[in-house]
Design a protein around this motif. Structure first.
Motif, PDB file in Angstrom:
ATOM      1  N   GLN A  48       3.015   5.675  -3.973  1.00 55.76           N
ATOM      2  CA  GLN A  48       2.339   4.445  -3.574  1.00 55.76           C
ATOM      3  C   GLN A  48       1.212   4.796  -2.619  1.00 55.76           C
ATOM      4  N   LEU A  49       0.044   4.217  -2.862  1.00 54.34           N
ATOM      5  CA  LEU A  49      -1.101   4.415  -1.986  1.00 54.34           C
ATOM      6  C   LEU A  49      -1.165   3.283  -0.976  1.00 54.34           C
ATOM      7  N   SER A  50      -1.475   3.637   0.249  1.00 48.03           N
ATOM      8  CA  SER A  50      -1.614   2.628   1.288  1.00 48.03           C
ATOM      9  C   SER A  50      -3.095   2.536   1.655  1.00 48.03           C
ATOM     10  N   LEU A  51      -3.755   1.479   1.188  1.00 45.88           N
ATOM     11  CA  LEU A  51      -5.170   1.289   1.453  1.00 45.88           C
ATOM     12  C   LEU A  51      -5.311   0.236   2.551  1.00 45.88           C
TER      13      LEU A  51
END
Length: 52
Positions: A48-51
């Motif tokens: 999961q990417l945290s932007l």
């Protein structure tokens, strides 16, 4: 994309167990086509990417 034959009635025509496995992996978002190379790839994990 997966080259699985389909009958005139829209049903899958399985040649072997590998085709069934390939479809299941595709449906589970594990198989995808690279847009640049057009190769089929399989993902083993997802991060999961945290932007922010």
């Amino acid at each position: 994309m997966l080259k699985i034959d389909i009958s005139d009635k829209g049903k899958f025509l399985w040649k072997n167990d590998e085709e069934v496995s390939l479809l299941i992996r595709y449906l589970c978002f594990k198989v995808f086509k690279d847009d640049e190379t057009k190769e089929l790839l399989e993902a083993n994990n997802v991060t999961q990417l945290s932007l922010q």
